[in-house]
Design a protein around this motif. Structure first.
Motif, PDB file in Angstrom:
ATOM      1  N   ALA A 124       1.894  78.820 -33.074  1.00 55.29           N
ATOM      2  CA  ALA A 124       1.849  77.706 -32.141  1.00 55.29           C
ATOM      3  C   ALA A 124       0.640  77.846 -31.231  1.00 55.29           C
ATOM      4  CB  ALA A 124       3.123  77.668 -31.314  1.00 55.29           C
ATOM      5  N   VAL A 125       0.028  76.734 -30.921  1.00 54.17           N
ATOM      6  CA  VAL A 125      -1.104  76.708 -30.010  1.00 54.17           C
ATOM      7  C   VAL A 125      -0.569  76.616 -28.591  1.00 54.17           C
ATOM      8  CG1 VAL A 125      -3.179  75.486 -29.319  1.00 54.17           C
ATOM      9  CG2 VAL A 125      -2.520  75.566 -31.730  1.00 54.17           C
ATOM     10  N   LYS A 126      -0.794  77.668 -27.824  1.00 52.88           N
ATOM     11  CA  LYS A 126      -0.276  77.666 -26.477  1.00 52.88           C
ATOM     12  C   LYS A 126      -1.142  76.798 -25.570  1.00 52.88           C
ATOM     13  CE  LYS A 126       2.121  82.086 -26.619  1.00 52.88           C
ATOM     14  NZ  LYS A 126       2.309  83.401 -25.976  1.00 52.88           N
ATOM     15  N   ASP A 127      -0.495  76.059 -24.737  1.00 56.96           N
ATOM     16  CA  ASP A 127      -1.183  75.160 -23.840  1.00 56.96           C
ATOM     17  C   ASP A 127      -1.386  75.836 -22.493  1.00 56.96           C
ATOM     18  OD1 ASP A 127      -0.387  72.097 -22.152  1.00 56.96           O
ATOM     19  OD2 ASP A 127      -2.303  72.781 -22.917  1.00 56.96           O
ATOM     20  N   THR A 128      -2.471  75.493 -21.818  1.00 55.46           N
ATOM     21  CA  THR A 128      -2.719  76.059 -20.504  1.00 55.46           C
ATOM     22  C   THR A 128      -1.697  75.548 -19.495  1.00 55.46           C
ATOM     23  OG1 THR A 128      -4.311  74.283 -20.102  1.00 55.46           O
ATOM     24  CG2 THR A 128      -5.186  76.344 -20.920  1.00 55.46           C
ATOM     25  N   SER A 129      -0.999  74.469 -19.865  1.00 56.08           N
ATOM     26  CA  SER A 129      -0.003  73.918 -18.957  1.00 56.08           C
ATOM     27  C   SER A 129       1.387  74.476 -19.247  1.00 56.08           C
ATOM     28  CB  SER A 129       0.029  72.392 -19.083  1.00 56.08           C
ATOM     29  OG  SER A 129       0.404  72.019 -20.389  1.00 56.08           O
ATOM     30  N   ALA A 130       1.460  75.632 -19.975  1.00 53.14           N
ATOM     31  CA  ALA A 130       2.746  76.223 -20.315  1.00 53.14           C
ATOM     32  C   ALA A 130       3.557  76.467 -19.053  1.00 53.14           C
ATOM     33  CB  ALA A 130       2.535  77.525 -21.066  1.00 53.14           C
ATOM     34  N   ALA A 131       4.860  76.191 -19.143  1.00 55.12           N
ATOM     35  CA  ALA A 131       5.792  76.361 -18.038  1.00 55.12           C
ATOM     36  C   ALA A 131       5.463  75.453 -16.861  1.00 55.12           C
ATOM     37  CB  ALA A 131       5.848  77.815 -17.594  1.00 55.12           C
ATOM     38  N   MET A 132       4.756  74.387 -17.118  1.00 51.37           N
ATOM     39  CA  MET A 132       4.433  73.436 -16.061  1.00 51.37           C
ATOM     40  C   MET A 132       5.409  72.277 -16.074  1.00 51.37           C
ATOM     41  SD  MET A 132       0.298  73.251 -15.887  1.00 51.37           S
ATOM     42  CE  MET A 132      -0.675  74.669 -15.415  1.00 51.37           C
ATOM     43  N   THR A 133       5.451  71.569 -14.982  1.00 51.79           N
ATOM     44  CA  THR A 133       6.328  70.420 -14.852  1.00 51.79           C
ATOM     45  C   THR A 133       5.568  69.151 -15.215  1.00 51.79           C
ATOM     46  OG1 THR A 133       7.581  71.502 -13.100  1.00 51.79           O
ATOM     47  CG2 THR A 133       7.796  69.116 -13.281  1.00 51.79           C
ATOM     48  N   CYS A 134       6.153  68.361 -16.113  1.00 51.36           N
ATOM     49  CA  CYS A 134       5.498  67.144 -16.596  1.00 51.36           C
ATOM     50  C   CYS A 134       6.349  65.925 -16.237  1.00 51.36           C
ATOM     51  CB  CYS A 134       5.297  67.193 -18.108  1.00 51.36           C
ATOM     52  SG  CYS A 134       4.473  68.699 -18.694  1.00 51.36           S
ATOM     53  N   SER A 135       5.680  64.869 -15.869  1.00 56.28           N
ATOM     54  CA  SER A 135       6.368  63.608 -15.573  1.00 56.28           C
ATOM     55  C   SER A 135       5.818  62.529 -16.486  1.00 56.28           C
ATOM     56  CB  SER A 135       6.182  63.215 -14.108  1.00 56.28           C
ATOM     57  OG  SER A 135       4.804  63.098 -13.793  1.00 56.28           O
ATOM     58  N   LEU A 136       6.608  61.509 -16.723  1.00 54.08           N
ATOM     59  CA  LEU A 136       6.180  60.424 -17.598  1.00 54.08           C
ATOM     60  C   LEU A 136       4.966  59.702 -17.029  1.00 54.08           C
ATOM     61  CD1 LEU A 136       9.619  58.929 -18.640  1.00 54.08           C
ATOM     62  CD2 LEU A 136       7.897  59.806 -20.204  1.00 54.08           C
ATOM     63  N   VAL A 137       4.106  59.220 -17.904  1.00 57.79           N
ATOM     64  CA  VAL A 137       2.951  58.448 -17.461  1.00 57.79           C
ATOM     65  C   VAL A 137       3.446  57.176 -16.783  1.00 57.79           C
ATOM     66  CG1 VAL A 137       1.456  59.350 -19.275  1.00 57.79           C
ATOM     67  CG2 VAL A 137       2.769  57.280 -19.695  1.00 57.79           C
ATOM     68  N   ALA A 138       2.642  56.657 -15.895  1.00 56.33           N
ATOM     69  CA  ALA A 138       3.037  55.486 -15.115  1.00 56.33           C
ATOM     70  C   ALA A 138       3.406  54.310 -16.016  1.00 56.33           C
ATOM     71  CB  ALA A 138       1.908  55.087 -14.172  1.00 56.33           C
ATOM     72  N   GLY A 139       4.531  53.704 -15.713  1.00 59.37           N
ATOM     73  CA  GLY A 139       4.963  52.519 -16.439  1.00 59.37           C
ATOM     74  C   GLY A 139       5.686  52.803 -17.738  1.00 59.37           C
ATOM     75  N   ALA A 140       5.882  54.085 -18.072  1.00 58.64           N
ATOM     76  CA  ALA A 140       6.522  54.421 -19.344  1.00 58.64           C
ATOM     77  C   ALA A 140       7.988  54.003 -19.342  1.00 58.64           C
ATOM     78  CB  ALA A 140       6.416  55.919 -19.603  1.00 58.64           C
ATOM     79  N   ALA A 141       8.425  53.421 -20.434  1.00 60.24           N
ATOM     80  CA  ALA A 141       9.822  52.999 -20.568  1.00 60.24           C
ATOM     81  C   ALA A 141      10.251  53.177 -22.016  1.00 60.24           C
ATOM     82  CB  ALA A 141       9.981  51.544 -20.145  1.00 60.24           C
ATOM     83  N   GLY A 142      11.416  53.758 -22.210  1.00 64.01           N
ATOM     84  CA  GLY A 142      11.922  53.940 -23.561  1.00 64.01           C
ATOM     85  C   GLY A 142      11.187  54.994 -24.353  1.00 64.01           C
ATOM     86  N   VAL A 143      10.660  56.029 -23.654  1.00 64.30           N
ATOM     87  CA  VAL A 143       9.989  57.121 -24.343  1.00 64.30           C
ATOM     88  C   VAL A 143      11.046  58.033 -24.970  1.00 64.30           C
ATOM     89  CG1 VAL A 143       8.574  59.188 -24.050  1.00 64.30           C
ATOM     90  CG2 VAL A 143       7.948  57.052 -22.886  1.00 64.30           C
ATOM     91  N   THR A 144      10.875  58.333 -26.247  1.00 64.13           N
ATOM     92  CA  THR A 144      11.874  59.121 -26.974  1.00 64.13           C
ATOM     93  C   THR A 144      11.511  60.600 -27.011  1.00 64.13           C
ATOM     94  OG1 THR A 144      12.371  57.219 -28.376  1.00 64.13           O
ATOM     95  CG2 THR A 144      13.083  59.362 -29.175  1.00 64.13           C
ATOM     96  N   THR A 145      12.511  61.439 -26.812  1.00 61.66           N
ATOM     97  CA  THR A 145      12.349  62.872 -27.037  1.00 61.66           C
ATOM     98  C   THR A 145      12.896  63.203 -28.422  1.00 61.66           C
ATOM     99  OG1 THR A 145      14.526  63.442 -26.140  1.00 61.66           O
ATOM    100  CG2 THR A 145      12.705  63.286 -24.573  1.00 61.66           C
ATOM    101  N   PHE A 146      12.606  64.419 -28.884  1.00 57.57           N
ATOM    102  CA  PHE A 146      13.070  64.845 -30.205  1.00 57.57           C
ATOM    103  C   PHE A 146      13.713  66.218 -30.097  1.00 57.57           C
ATOM    104  CE2 PHE A 146       9.611  61.888 -30.813  1.00 57.57           C
ATOM    105  CZ  PHE A 146      10.099  61.023 -31.786  1.00 57.57           C
ATOM    106  N   LEU A 147      14.673  66.471 -30.985  1.00 54.76           N
ATOM    107  CA  LEU A 147      15.431  67.715 -30.937  1.00 54.76           C
ATOM    108  C   LEU A 147      15.048  68.699 -32.034  1.00 54.76           C
ATOM    109  CD1 LEU A 147      18.938  66.193 -30.130  1.00 54.76           C
ATOM    110  CD2 LEU A 147      17.185  66.985 -28.540  1.00 54.76           C
ATOM    111  N   ASP A 148      14.043  68.347 -32.855  1.00 52.78           N
ATOM    112  CA  ASP A 148      13.594  69.261 -33.905  1.00 52.78           C
ATOM    113  C   ASP A 148      12.087  69.202 -34.008  1.00 52.78           C
ATOM    114  OD1 ASP A 148      13.737  66.596 -34.980  1.00 52.78           O
ATOM    115  OD2 ASP A 148      13.417  67.469 -36.957  1.00 52.78           O
ATOM    116  N   GLU A 149      11.526  70.293 -34.545  1.00 51.83           N
ATOM    117  CA  GLU A 149      10.069  70.440 -34.612  1.00 51.83           C
ATOM    118  C   GLU A 149       9.411  69.410 -35.513  1.00 51.83           C
ATOM    119  OE1 GLU A 149       6.823  73.986 -35.627  1.00 51.83           O
ATOM    120  OE2 GLU A 149       8.912  74.470 -35.184  1.00 51.83           O
ATOM    121  N   LYS A 150      10.141  68.890 -36.497  1.00 51.40           N
ATOM    122  CA  LYS A 150       9.576  67.893 -37.407  1.00 51.40           C
ATOM    123  C   LYS A 150       9.672  66.476 -36.863  1.00 51.40           C
ATOM    124  CE  LYS A 150      10.366  70.598 -41.597  1.00 51.40           C
ATOM    125  NZ  LYS A 150      10.999  70.621 -42.947  1.00 51.40           N
ATOM    126  N   LEU A 151      10.245  66.352 -35.663  1.00 49.11           N
ATOM    127  CA  LEU A 151      10.358  65.052 -34.981  1.00 49.11           C
ATOM    128  C   LEU A 151      11.167  64.051 -35.800  1.00 49.11           C
ATOM    129  CD1 LEU A 151       6.689  64.736 -33.646  1.00 49.11           C
ATOM    130  CD2 LEU A 151       8.597  66.038 -32.697  1.00 49.11           C
TER     131      LEU A 151
END
Length: 206
Positions: A124-151
């Motif tokens: 896995a490519v580690k991100d510099t933002s590891a363990a950081m807090t992320c918020s949805l981009v402005a105006g985002a609605a109905g953004v889906t999360t996934f429960l498996d690596e293959k999405l």
């Protein structure tokens, strides 16, 4: 010289000229003994005039063309199935050789050459933002999360107004797309998804 003898000589001369015109040499970088593995070596032997594939087939180059780093060779081949003309593409890269013909592709390694090192297992490519807090981009609605690596398995559909945050632990590539791996947290701080996957472009991380 009789007329019949003259015709015969002319015929022989014409044949020899024809062979001289169409005959071609296999390039020097192809010469040698090749095998699909050390246990099956040699499975292919190439010299200036012939490419011999064990007892199955012997080919002779008719024409050779260079196409970038590939050699496009028209071959006249004799084997158990009779005589056939093959249009083969060869590619030599150091001690490896690939021969492609029709819908087939055979890969060889030069006999006696050191065994190629195994390709490293992708991590896995580690991100510099590891363990950081992320918020949805402005105006985002109905953004889906996934429960498996293959999405393939969808999780929650979240909106910016719901106050969800995503605790990103690392970043991976899925089909060349950046995906964050972490936890989905509700507005009250409770864990909604202990391990989920989100598209990185849909979240802003700090």
């Amino acid at each position: 010289m009789s007329s019949m003898l003259q015709k015969l000589c002319l015929g022989v001369t014409a044949c020899l000229m024809s062979v001289a015109v169409i005959a071609a040499d296999y390039p020097a970088e192809m010469h040698g003994k090749w095998g699909t593995s050390p246990e099956y070596c040699p499975g292919l032997e190439i010299d200036k005039k012939f490419a011999v594939m064990g007892t199955e087939q012997t080919c002779e180059a008719v024409s050779v063309k260079v196409n970038g780093d590939k050699l496009v060779i028209k071959e006249k081949c004799n084997g158990e199935g009779g005589v056939a003309v093959e249009n083969s593409t060869y590619q030599v890269n150091g001690d490896t050789l690939t021969r492609s013909y029709r819908k087939f592709s055979d890969k060889y390694q030069r006999c006696g050459a050191p065994k190629a090192a195994a390709a490293p297992i992708p991590t896995a490519v580690k991100d510099t933002s590891a363990a950081m807090t992320c918020s949805l981009v402005a105006g985002a609605a109905g953004v889906t999360t996934f429960l498996d690596e293959k999405l393939k398995k969808a999780g929650n559909a979240v909106r910016e107004m719901d106050g969800y945050v995503f605790k990103a632990e690392k970043k991976i590539k899925v089909n060349k797309t950046d995906v964050l791996v972490g936890k989905l947290i509700r507005s009250d701080g409770s864990v909604s998804e202990a391990k989920s996957y989100v598209f990185a472009e849909e979240w802003n991380c700090k």
